[in-house]
Design an enzyme around this catalytic site. Structure first.
Site, PDB file in Angstrom:
ATOM      1  N   TYR A  74       0.783  -1.114   0.058  1.00 47.23           N
ATOM      2  CA  TYR A  74      -0.134  -0.090   0.063  1.00 47.23           C
ATOM      3  C   TYR A  74       0.853   0.846  -0.259  1.00 47.23           C
ATOM      4  CZ  TYR A  74      -2.968   3.526   1.523  1.00 47.23           C
ATOM      5  OH  TYR A  74      -3.628   5.023   2.144  1.00 47.23           O
ATOM      6  N   GLU A  91      -3.520   7.181  -3.755  1.00 49.31           N
ATOM      7  CA  GLU A  91      -3.355   6.038  -2.974  1.00 49.31           C
ATOM      8  C   GLU A  91      -3.034   4.839  -4.285  1.00 49.31           C
ATOM      9  OE1 GLU A  91      -6.417   4.988   0.449  1.00 49.31           O
ATOM     10  OE2 GLU A  91      -6.771   4.989  -1.283  1.00 49.31           O
TER      11      GLU A  91
END
Length: 317
Positions: free
Chosen positions: A36, A124
């Site tokens: 991530y 993101e």
């Protein structure tokens, strides 16, 4: 089809386009790994920050709650930018080495450059994938552009897909209204975001549920108010409308005239209207409404407005 997921809500979303992407989970899958990574502004520190984790492909809030030790943060000095040693440190903390570490360092550098050059509020990437042959790829992404920077990126504004947005919010933006549709039964029209939040609280206290957030702004005129009025009345769930204006920059009589114009144009309005106007030209505004013959409730104090909301909701129950 009407796609219904946790993101769309129970009403779902009409699918109008399909993206066909390259399959990057090719043979050697046991050697792949998902990470991530996001870039955003830490407002408290006035610095950009890269948040990253070895636990990619899942909700970062879930990781933060259950295994916060697996989330890393790298602060970036805006005067210097991302340094090479920081990109390397990120790759190292992700447990990479050799070719994969070099590729991740390049990926992080490119990601941060993209974030800055596009004037974004957030990038993101979830997941960032290390393939079995040590490529680093952005498999999925969410990008929020800063609207204040769009004047420098007219090509981005041209890519706007209004079919993916709420039609009422699109209409509001054309009239320079700050509007967010909610699921309640009391429409509200307010000037100023802070007062709008307080008004929504008052509606809740009164036993109602806000049907929208609507800030007409400090330069509202009769036309702006009329557009806001029309917008609120498009929602069939609205059972009452609370107009709460504190006239500082905006003049209350202009707001009152907008309400009168909208009311007369629309004819028989099916919902009661509570109007609270205070500040610049409030007396003139009250006289305009009183002389108009409109079926509206007038309030001076916020508490009075709340009591009137309660009254009209109870009458309809």
């Amino acid at each position: 089809m009407q796609l219904i997921t946790a993101q769309t809500g129970p009403e779902g979303k009409l699918v109008s386009k399909v993206l066909v992407a390259q399959d990057v989970y090719y043979p050697g899958e046991s050697e792949t790994k998902e990470y991530y990574m996001s870039v955003l502004l830490d407002r408290a520190k006035g610095r950009n920050i890269i948040v990253y984790s070895t636990e990619g492909g899942m909700d970062i809030e879930h990781v933060a709650e259950h295994t916060p030790e697996l989330i890393y943060k790298e602060e970036i000095d805006p005067l210097i930018g991302l340094r090479p040693f920081q990109a390397s440190r990120i790759a190292y903390n992700l447990g990479l080495s050799g070719v994969a570490m070099k590729e991740m360092s390049k990926f992080v550098t490119a990601l941060y450059r993209a974030y800055e050059e596009t004037d974004s509020a957030m990038f993101e990437i979830n997941p960032v994938l290390k393939t079995s042959d040590n490529q680093i790829l952005a498999v999925d992404a969410k990008v929020n552009l800063d609207d204040n920077g769009l004047f420098r990126h007219k090509d981005y504004a041209a890519m706007r897909d209004e079919s993916e947005e709420d039609p009422m919010e699109v209409e509001a933006s054309k009239s320079n209204l700050n509007f967010v549709k909610l699921d309640g039964n009391v429409g509200c029209m307010v000037n100023g975001a802070g007062l709008a939040m307080a008004t929504m609280d008052i509606i809740k206290i009164a036993g109602g549920e806000p049907a929208n957030f609507l800030d007409v702004g400090g330069t509202a005129n009769a036309q702006t108010v009329k557009a806001a009025f029309n917008l609120i009345l498009q929602d069939p769930n609205v059972k009452a409308i609370l107009i709460n204006i504190f006239g500082g920059i905006v003049r209350c009589d202009r707001v009152a005239q907008g309400v009168i114009d909208a009311y007369q144009e629309l004819g028989n309005i099916r919902v009661p209207i509570i109007v609270r106007l205070q500040g610049t030209n409030a007396v003139e505004a009250k006289k305009l409404i009183d002389d108009s013959g409109l079926q509206v409730y007038s309030a001076i104090l916020l508490k009075e407005a709340a009591d009137l909301v309660t009254k009209v909701l109870e009458e309809q129950a």
